[in-house]
Design a protein around this motif. Sequence first.
Motif, mmCIF file in Angstrom:
data_model
loop_
_atom_site.group_PDB
_atom_site.id
_atom_site.type_symbol
_atom_site.label_atom_id
_atom_site.label_comp_id
_atom_site.label_asym_id
_atom_site.label_seq_id
_atom_site.Cartn_x
_atom_site.Cartn_y
_atom_site.Cartn_z
ATOM 1 N N TRP A 158 0.859 -1.172 0.000
ATOM 2 C CA TRP A 158 0.000 0.000 0.000
ATOM 3 C C TRP A 158 0.897 1.224 0.000
ATOM 4 C CZ3 TRP A 158 -1.249 -3.735 3.953
ATOM 5 C CH2 TRP A 158 -2.390 -4.494 3.682
ATOM 6 N N GLN A 159 0.451 2.287 -0.640
ATOM 7 C CA GLN A 159 1.217 3.531 -0.651
ATOM 8 C C GLN A 159 0.280 4.692 -0.327
ATOM 9 O OE1 GLN A 159 3.381 4.310 -4.316
ATOM 10 N NE2 GLN A 159 5.046 5.236 -3.160
ATOM 11 N N LEU A 160 0.570 5.371 0.770
ATOM 12 C CA LEU A 160 -0.280 6.465 1.207
ATOM 13 C C LEU A 160 -0.135 7.673 0.277
ATOM 14 C CD1 LEU A 160 0.260 6.352 5.085
ATOM 15 C CD2 LEU A 160 -1.285 4.984 3.656
ATOM 16 N N LYS A 161 -1.142 8.535 0.287
ATOM 17 C CA LYS A 161 -1.109 9.744 -0.537
ATOM 18 C C LYS A 161 -0.508 10.918 0.222
ATOM 19 C CE LYS A 161 -4.963 8.374 -3.494
ATOM 20 N NZ LYS A 161 -6.315 8.712 -4.008
ATOM 21 N N SER A 162 0.431 10.616 1.091
ATOM 22 C CA SER A 162 1.134 11.638 1.869
ATOM 23 C C SER A 162 2.305 12.181 1.045
ATOM 24 C CB SER A 162 1.652 11.025 3.176
ATOM 25 O OG SER A 162 2.395 9.844 2.911
ATOM 26 N N TRP A 163 2.929 13.242 1.539
ATOM 27 C CA TRP A 163 4.028 13.851 0.778
ATOM 28 C C TRP A 163 5.169 12.866 0.537
ATOM 29 C CZ3 TRP A 163 8.940 13.817 2.584
ATOM 30 C CH2 TRP A 163 9.137 13.671 3.953
ATOM 31 N N ASP A 164 5.372 11.926 1.481
ATOM 32 C CA ASP A 164 6.487 10.987 1.368
ATOM 33 C C ASP A 164 6.104 9.686 0.662
ATOM 34 O OD1 ASP A 164 4.871 9.967 3.343
ATOM 35 O OD2 ASP A 164 6.449 9.735 4.847
ATOM 36 N N ARG A 165 4.822 9.582 0.234
ATOM 37 C CA ARG A 165 4.338 8.373 -0.447
ATOM 38 C C ARG A 165 4.661 7.143 0.392
ATOM 39 N NH1 ARG A 165 0.628 8.524 -3.330
ATOM 40 N NH2 ARG A 165 1.281 7.078 -4.952
ATOM 41 N N PHE A 166 4.296 7.209 1.670
ATOM 42 C CA PHE A 166 4.640 6.206 2.682
ATOM 43 C C PHE A 166 4.268 4.795 2.228
ATOM 44 C CE2 PHE A 166 4.425 4.123 6.845
ATOM 45 C CZ PHE A 166 5.536 4.660 7.468
#
Length: 207
Positions: A158-166
């Motif tokens: 999974w890849q979050l839509k945060s600035w760091d693409r967590f």
Amino acid sequence: MKHFFRTVAKVTVPPLLYVLMRIIWFSTSKKFHFISPVGEEQHVCVCWHGELFMSPQAYREIHKKQLASAIISSHFDGSLIAGTLKYLHIRPLRGSTKRGARQVLLQAFKSIKAGEEVLITPDGPRGPRHSMSDGAVGIALKSGLPIFIMNFMAENYWQLKSWDRFVIPKPFSKVDFYLQSISLEGMDFEEAKAFLSERMLEHTILQ
């Protein structure tokens, strides 16, 4: 009310996050690729901010008993990270090399003098993603220590839509860790930053 919820989160989120991290860790198939040998000698340790879910666990797998501290922002999300890393016996140094730089760098050098390894995310605490701040290079050049680079790539995640693409690997997927020790000896500051950035981008999820 906001202060209340943040206070509760600081107590409840870190242990829950740590349990989730360990569940993912033990459920994935892991392979460790040592691009260059990483011995027991003291290092400055780096990973990208978006790889914090797995890289500190990989650090503890390789350096099980090494005393360690991590530079973590003084923001609220930094408090959650700090609380979680304590379960991996990684002591927080609160601040960043962008805000309150002098104080946190002094803490880092005191930690190194005490025999600890210092962990840093060069693009933290707020990015831009995969940018190279001065902190890790400055500490490594000043202390004369090599840098322990920790990267990973997951087969399914999974890849979050945060600035760091967590990045969070999915359970039962394959995770490849890429570990290396590099020296910045003899390089000037900008050359060292470019070299470290290049090496850190060799084995990471770029999208």
